[in-house]
Each structure stands twice: as C-alpha cells, then as structure tokens.
Design an enzyme around this catalytic site. Structure first.
Site, PDB file in Angstrom:
ATOM      1  NE  ARG A  46       0.086   1.595   3.010  1.00 42.42           N
ATOM      2  CZ  ARG A  46       1.176   2.386   3.511  1.00 42.42           C
ATOM      3  NH1 ARG A  46       2.508   2.022   3.791  1.00 42.42           N
ATOM      4  NH2 ARG A  46       0.771   3.820   3.451  1.00 42.42           N
ATOM      5  N   GLY A  47       0.714   2.764  -0.272  1.00 40.89           N
ATOM      6  CA  GLY A  47       1.272   3.742   0.034  1.00 40.89           C
ATOM      7  C   GLY A  47       1.169   4.211  -1.693  1.00 40.89           C
ATOM      8  CB  ALA A  48       0.612   6.463  -3.472  1.00 34.21           C
ATOM      9  CD  GLN A 201      -3.067   2.460   7.244  1.00 36.34           C
ATOM     10  OE1 GLN A 201      -2.993   3.029   7.880  1.00 36.34           O
ATOM     11  NE2 GLN A 201      -3.632   2.429   5.603  1.00 36.34           N
ATOM     12  CG  ASP A 242      -3.018   8.375  -1.457  1.00 31.78           C
ATOM     13  OD1 ASP A 242      -3.234   8.958  -0.530  1.00 31.78           O
ATOM     14  OD2 ASP A 242      -2.561   6.889  -1.011  1.00 31.78           O
ATOM     15  CE  LYS A 253      -5.451   5.663   4.532  1.00 35.40           C
ATOM     16  NZ  LYS A 253      -6.033   4.660   4.301  1.00 35.40           N
TER      17      LYS A 253
HETATM   18  O1  MRU Z   1      -4.258   2.893   2.235  1.00 31.67           O
HETATM   19  P1  MRU Z   1      -2.876   3.511   2.521  1.00 31.67           P
HETATM   20  O2  MRU Z   1      -2.599   3.315   3.705  1.00 31.67           O
HETATM   21  O3  MRU Z   1      -2.605   3.064   1.001  1.00 31.67           O
HETATM   22  O4  MRU Z   1      -2.769   5.019   2.548  1.00 31.67           O
HETATM   23  C1  MRU Z   1      -1.460   5.319   2.009  1.00 31.67           C
HETATM   24  C2  MRU Z   1      -1.950   6.929   2.010  1.00 31.67           C
HETATM   25  O5  MRU Z   1      -2.315   7.525   2.379  1.00 31.67           O
HETATM   26  C3  MRU Z   1      -0.165   7.548   2.101  1.00 31.67           C
HETATM   27  O6  MRU Z   1       0.042   8.969   3.090  1.00 31.67           O
HETATM   28  C4  MRU Z   1       0.029   8.173   0.791  1.00 31.67           C
HETATM   29  O7  MRU Z   1      -0.793   6.690   0.031  1.00 31.67           O
HETATM   30  C5  MRU Z   1       1.350   9.227   0.478  1.00 31.67           C
HETATM   31  S1  MRU Z   1       2.421   6.993   0.885  1.00 31.67           S
HETATM   32  C6  MRU Z   1       4.099   7.402  -0.046  1.00 31.67           C
END
Ligand code: MRU
Length: 351
Positions: A46-48, A201, A242, A253
């Site tokens: 996960r994470g963009a 997270q 994201d 998030k």
């Molecule tokens: O639902 P997730 O864990 O994929 O959400 C991730 C986030 O919101 C992060 O802050 C975002 O992707 C930035 S990651 C470098």
C-alpha cells in the site's frame, strides 16, 4: 534500511507483507499478476508510489505469462492480452493516481513497440519497470533534500500521519524521506506519528520503520494531535499524498484534512511531500478525486476483534482531501511548490 518493500528478481515479484507488520516480517513471492492485483486490493502492499511500482511489475508478470502461451507463437494478440492485465490491476484501488500513471506508462511502452515481437515487448516492459522502480527511489531522495532545506532550525519536531515511508514507496519514502534527509543533514529530529485509524498504518508501519532506523519517534492516537499543536510542541506537519489535483488540493489518508485545520489554527506549517507521478493534472481541483470506501469490518473490528455492536452502520472512507489553502508547500523531486499551486506545479512539470 534492513528491509525491501518491493523486489523484482527477474522471475518473481517479492513484497513484504504489510498486513503482518510489525508482528512478523514476512515476504510473499508472486508470479501471477492476478495475485498481485489481490495484494494491492488487500493492502499487502500500500502507499501510492508503492502501488504504482508494484503494478508496473504486475504488468511484467502478465507479459511473461502471455509469452509462454503457445498462441503467442502463432500470431496471438499480445497487446490485447496485456489490456486484460491493465484492467485487472486498475480495478484494485481508485484513489492513488500512481497506479493509473504506472499502467499508462507501461501501455505507452507497448504502443511504442507496436510491430515488435512479443519477446521484444516483454524485454521493453521489464526494462521500463526497473526504471520506474529506480526513478521512485531517486525521486524520494531528491524530495528529501528539498524538504530538509525548508525545515528550519537544527532541531525540529515533526508530526506525520499514516505511512509515507520506505514501505509506501520503492524505498526511502516521501514524508519520511524528508525526515530521513533532515536526520542525514545533522538535524536533531523528533517525530510524532499518528496511529492512523482504522488500519493503523502509523502505529504498525511508520513507528516500526522509524524505530528500526533509530529515529526518535513517539506514537500518538489520532485525537491527540490537536492538543500537541496547541501546546506548541510541533514545528511542522509533513504528510504524503495519494492524488494531488492541478490546483494543489491533496488527497491523503483519512484524518489528514482535520490535521491541516488544526495546523492552520496554530500557525504550524503543513507540508505535503509527493512525486510528480502523484499529481493528476487532468483534475482541476480535489472535488473530483475518487475516494475509496473500504469494508465496515475495518472499523467495527480493530485488530480483528469485535469493537462495536453487531449490525451497526459504518462509514469508512480511506482518504480525505486537504484544500490547497491549508498547505504551506508541496515538496516534489523537482523542487518545492508554493501557492498559487496551479502555476507552481505546472512549472515543475515543465522543468
Ligand atoms: O490506504 P493506504 O495505506 O494505501 O494509504 C496511504 C497513504 O495515504 C499515504 O500517506 C500516501 O499514499 C502517501 S505514500 C508515500
């Protein structure tokens, strides 16, 4: 860093299983792009940026599978087969634009190699996926340097939300990349990490990552950030994103938006660190950013244990949008953008 979030061996894609952290550090090897799509959906990864890089390798696995088909030796439609994989990978999570950015980039490779043999297209896709990976790490390091340059003082206390670290990228991190670069620049950095309900997270991933790296981190519940800022204990908030619209509105998030309001109220600079692949120049503002809604069980069963009455109604959006007006700067790999963001982001894109 002692772990690799994403690793491509040339045969397999290996992902650290983020659903198991911090209790277990386990790795899963993938050879089937459909399973990679499931890994994205279920948040093994996960994470963009990490989602985008993973999708690129998912496309390579799909190409590898197609290449082995007997039909491909007798004029089967390789590009049409890949379209199925693009659609499967795209149907996993809707908010992080890096996913669609990566798929578009891989489709571009197929188009640029029209008329080439499936083997040649496969090789070009594999090459591109490695470039996508390397570019992400390089972008994070550059963001770190730019970010460290705008965090004033030799000592700073930074609040972050969710996980925008090495686990959310190919390595180093966006928001946590800025923190790492501050530490590398010799600053004395203290971090407060929001736990980040409902999937934690912040507690499970950010606290683990920073603690493992020996960076001073204190975990707080999401509802404690306001009190901290009121007590003037925070010098800056740094978060990832994201999807950022062309005007600077930033989806991140759930819980990021209220954090930006408290920061504004207390005069704390609120920074967003994100690569250009997170900016969706096709959206004029944040109102059109699709917000993923996830299963009610994430809210009703924290840690898998019932924590709410059975049958209760639940609203569980995974992201919210912080208006550009609450953001002091957007830190990218090409430099720091400040308001008005429309012009500033467009200039960085053209650089
Ligand atoms: O639902 P997730 O864990 O994929 O959400 C991730 C986030 O919101 C992060 O802050 C975002 O992707 C930035 S990651 C470098």
């Amino acid at each position: 860093m002692s772990f690799r979030t994403i690793e491509w061996t040339g045969e397999k894609l290996i992902l650290i299983d983020q659903t198991k952290l911090p209790v277990e550090e386990t790795y899963i090897a993938y050879t089937d792009y459909r399973e990679v799509a499931v890994a994205i959906k279920t948040m093994v990864v996960r994470g963009a940026p990490a989602i985008g890089v993973t999708a690129a390798f998912g496309v390579v696995l799909a190409a590898k599978e197609l290449l082995a088909l007997e039909a491909m030796k007798t004029g089967g439609d390789f590009a049409a087969g890949l379209e199925v994989a693009f659609a499967t990978l795209a149907a996993t999570r809707p908010t992080a634009v890096n996913l669609f950015w990566a798929i578009k980039r891989m489709r571009g490779v197929v188009e640029a190699n029209e008329g080439s043999s499936p083997t040649e297209i496969y090789k070009a896709l594999e090459r591109e996926s490695r470039i996508v990976y390397d570019e992400d790490v390089a972008a994070n390091r550059a963001m770190g340097r730019f970010g460290a340059g705008i965090i004033s003082g030799d000592e700073c206390t930074i609040l972050t939300h969710c996980n925008a670290g090495a686990l959310a990228t190919a390595g180093y991190g966006t928001a946590l990349g800025v923190i790492r670069a501050c530490v590398e620049a010799g600053k004395k950095v203290v971090v407060f990490a929001d736990e980040t309900r409902p999937l934690l997270q912040g507690a499970r991933l950010t606290a683990w990552e920073l603690h493992t790296d020996g960076i001073d981190v204190t975990l707080i519940c999401d509802n404690m950030a306001g009190a901290l800022m009121r007590q003037r204990k925070i010098d800056a908030v740094v978060v990832g994103a994201d999807r950022i619209a062309a005007n600077g509105d930033a989806a991140n998030k759930i819980g990021t938006y209220p954090l930006s309001l408290v920061a504004r109220e207390h005069g704390v600079p609120f920074y967003v660190a994100a690569p250009l692949s997170t900016i969706d120049f096709e959206l004029s503002d944040g109102s059109a950013i699709p917000i993923e809604e996830r299963d009610a069980v994430e809210v009703t069963h924290p840690g898998g244990v019932a924590g709410a009455p059975e049958g209760i109604k639940v609203w569980n959006p995974a992201f919210d949008v912080t208006p550009a007006g609450n953001i002091a700067a957007i830190i990218t790999e090409r430099g720091v953008a400040r308001a008005p963001y429309g012009a500033a982001l467009a200039a960085l894109r053209a650089k």
